[in-house]
Write an enzyme that holds these catalytic residues in place. Structure first.
Site, PDB file in Angstrom:
ATOM      1  N   THR A 287      -7.723  -9.423   4.355  1.00 26.21           N
ATOM      2  CA  THR A 287      -8.198 -10.139   3.233  1.00 26.21           C
ATOM      3  C   THR A 287      -9.687 -10.102   3.190  1.00 26.21           C
ATOM      4  O   THR A 287     -10.477 -10.343   4.356  1.00 26.21           O
ATOM      5  CB  THR A 287      -7.720 -11.782   3.224  1.00 26.21           C
ATOM      6  OG1 THR A 287      -6.290 -11.723   3.180  1.00 26.21           O
ATOM      7  CG2 THR A 287      -8.436 -12.416   2.010  1.00 26.21           C
TER       8      THR A 287
ATOM      9  N   SER B   9      -6.670  -7.781  -0.861  1.00 24.10           N
ATOM     10  CA  SER B   9      -6.142  -7.313   0.354  1.00 24.10           C
ATOM     11  C   SER B   9      -6.588  -5.725   0.413  1.00 24.10           C
ATOM     12  O   SER B   9      -6.388  -5.030  -0.720  1.00 24.10           O
ATOM     13  CB  SER B   9      -4.481  -7.484   0.536  1.00 24.10           C
ATOM     14  OG  SER B   9      -4.296  -8.630   0.288  1.00 24.10           O
TER      15      SER B   9
ATOM     16  N   PHE C 155       0.837  -1.400  -0.002  1.00 18.92           N
ATOM     17  CA  PHE C 155       0.019   0.002   0.017  1.00 18.92           C
ATOM     18  C   PHE C 155       1.026   1.278   0.078  1.00 18.92           C
ATOM     19  O   PHE C 155       1.990   1.201   0.056  1.00 18.92           O
ATOM     20  CB  PHE C 155      -0.880  -0.065   1.152  1.00 18.92           C
ATOM     21  CG  PHE C 155      -1.839  -1.261   1.435  1.00 18.92           C
ATOM     22  CD1 PHE C 155      -3.032  -1.279   0.741  1.00 18.92           C
ATOM     23  CD2 PHE C 155      -1.430  -2.411   2.419  1.00 18.92           C
ATOM     24  CE1 PHE C 155      -3.622  -2.540   0.695  1.00 18.92           C
ATOM     25  CE2 PHE C 155      -2.024  -3.526   2.381  1.00 18.92           C
ATOM     26  CZ  PHE C 155      -2.863  -3.659   1.647  1.00 18.92           C
TER      27      PHE C 155
ATOM     28  N   HIS D  55       1.598  -4.809   7.802  1.00 14.49           N
ATOM     29  CA  HIS D  55       1.975  -5.877   8.831  1.00 14.49           C
ATOM     30  C   HIS D  55       2.342  -5.063  10.074  1.00 14.49           C
ATOM     31  O   HIS D  55       3.552  -4.592  10.199  1.00 14.49           O
ATOM     32  CB  HIS D  55       3.190  -6.795   8.439  1.00 14.49           C
ATOM     33  CG  HIS D  55       2.933  -7.575   7.187  1.00 14.49           C
ATOM     34  ND1 HIS D  55       3.753  -7.888   6.459  1.00 14.49           N
ATOM     35  CD2 HIS D  55       1.460  -7.691   6.389  1.00 14.49           C
ATOM     36  CE1 HIS D  55       3.297  -8.558   5.139  1.00 14.49           C
ATOM     37  NE2 HIS D  55       2.132  -8.222   5.300  1.00 14.49           N
TER      38      HIS D  55
ATOM     39  N   ALA E 236      -7.615 -12.226  12.701  1.00 13.03           N
ATOM     40  CA  ALA E 236      -7.022 -13.300  13.702  1.00 13.03           C
ATOM     41  C   ALA E 236      -6.525 -12.840  14.763  1.00 13.03           C
ATOM     42  O   ALA E 236      -6.458 -11.553  15.200  1.00 13.03           O
ATOM     43  CB  ALA E 236      -5.658 -13.614  12.785  1.00 13.03           C
TER      44      ALA E 236
ATOM     45  N   THR F   9       5.044  12.001   7.719  1.00 15.05           N
ATOM     46  CA  THR F   9       6.640  12.362   7.913  1.00 15.05           C
ATOM     47  C   THR F   9       7.062  12.535   9.399  1.00 15.05           C
ATOM     48  O   THR F   9       6.375  13.464   9.895  1.00 15.05           O
ATOM     49  CB  THR F   9       7.257  13.418   7.018  1.00 15.05           C
ATOM     50  OG1 THR F   9       6.915  13.174   5.660  1.00 15.05           O
ATOM     51  CG2 THR F   9       8.766  13.702   7.318  1.00 15.05           C
TER      52      THR F   9
ATOM     53  N   CYS G 204      -3.340  -4.743   6.954  1.00 10.25           N
ATOM     54  CA  CYS G 204      -3.566  -5.378   5.468  1.00 10.25           C
ATOM     55  C   CYS G 204      -4.580  -6.566   6.072  1.00 10.25           C
ATOM     56  O   CYS G 204      -4.233  -7.631   6.704  1.00 10.25           O
ATOM     57  CB  CYS G 204      -2.293  -6.072   5.166  1.00 10.25           C
ATOM     58  SG  CYS G 204      -2.618  -7.096   3.574  1.00 10.25           S
TER      59      CYS G 204
END
Length: 225
Positions: free
Chosen positions: A81, A72, A33, A133, A95, A178, A79
């Site tokens: 699904t 995704s 992404f 992640h 999860a 930033t 991220c």
């Protein structure tokens, strides 16, 4: 909560191609992404399913375009699904590790979430490389106004601070930002007026103190070689 994204990125041969979205596949490229939020979706439900897991249902509109089952989507920088497409949004399975590492378990009905589809192989990199992640979480310690911009101070675990560098990138709830200043257990960034209007309002309220953050993958590579 903030989520930091932490493992290394690679590009290889796989299902991604011109006009296709970069996504995971056996022996292929992983999804990436950019941290440029496409839409703020609305949580419709966050419930236990019959198998004992957790399903997240998010209403959306523009980010539905071109999405199919198994794609995704970045949801507050995480991220996820797509497991079903009810017509007015997406559902995702969460999860246990996702629940531990991100702020998704703290969402409630009608919460705003930042949404972004995975980058197309022929698309523009408008922000920075974000994998989705999540590395960890932080808390909003302070929000100060300077003209039309907002200064955020975010506290997080000291173990993550070595990956955060001044003028490096960080994804906060999936938003590419930033880094301005870095301290022992905190860092700062500013948010311009345009970004304030186009990302989840959680970041604009100091009491909503748990955003998800993703560290700059370039900084991570310096420490992981």
């Amino acid at each position: 909560m903030f989520g930091f994204v932490g493992d290394s990125l690679w590009f290889g041969r796989g299902r991604g191609g011109a006009g296709r979205r970069i996504c995971k596949g056996a022996g292929g490229v992983r999804m990436v992404f950019t941290g440029i939020v496409e839409e703020v979706g609305k949580v419709k439900s966050l419930d236990k399913n019959d198998q004992g897991g957790v399903d997240l249902y998010v209403a959306a509109s523009s980010t539905l375009d071109g999405v199919v089952l198994g794609d995704s989507i970045s949801v507050n920088g995480t991220c996820l699904t797509v497991t079903s497409l009810p017509g007015d949004g997406f559902t995702f399975g969460l999860a246990p590790e996702t629940m531990r590492k991100t702020n998704l378990g703290d969402l409630s009905k009608e919460s705003g979430v930042n949404l972004e589809r995975s980058l197309q192989a022929n698309g523009r990199m408008g922000g920075h490389i974000v994998q989705g992640h999540v590395d960890g979480t932080g808390t909003i310690d302070k929000v100060e106004k300077e003209e039309d911009a907002l200064w955020y101070t975010i506290k997080c675990d000291k173990s993550m601070m070595k990956y955060i560098v001044p003028k490096g990138y960080i994804a906060v709830d999936g938003t590419s930002l930033t880094v301005c200043d870095v301290y022992d257990d905190s860092f700062t960034f500013t948010m311009i007026a345009y970004t304030q209007e186009h990302v989840s309002v959680q970041l604009q309220i100091i009491d909503a103190s748990f955003p998800s953050t993703t560290t700059d993958i370039a900084a991570l590579s310096l420490f992981c070689i």
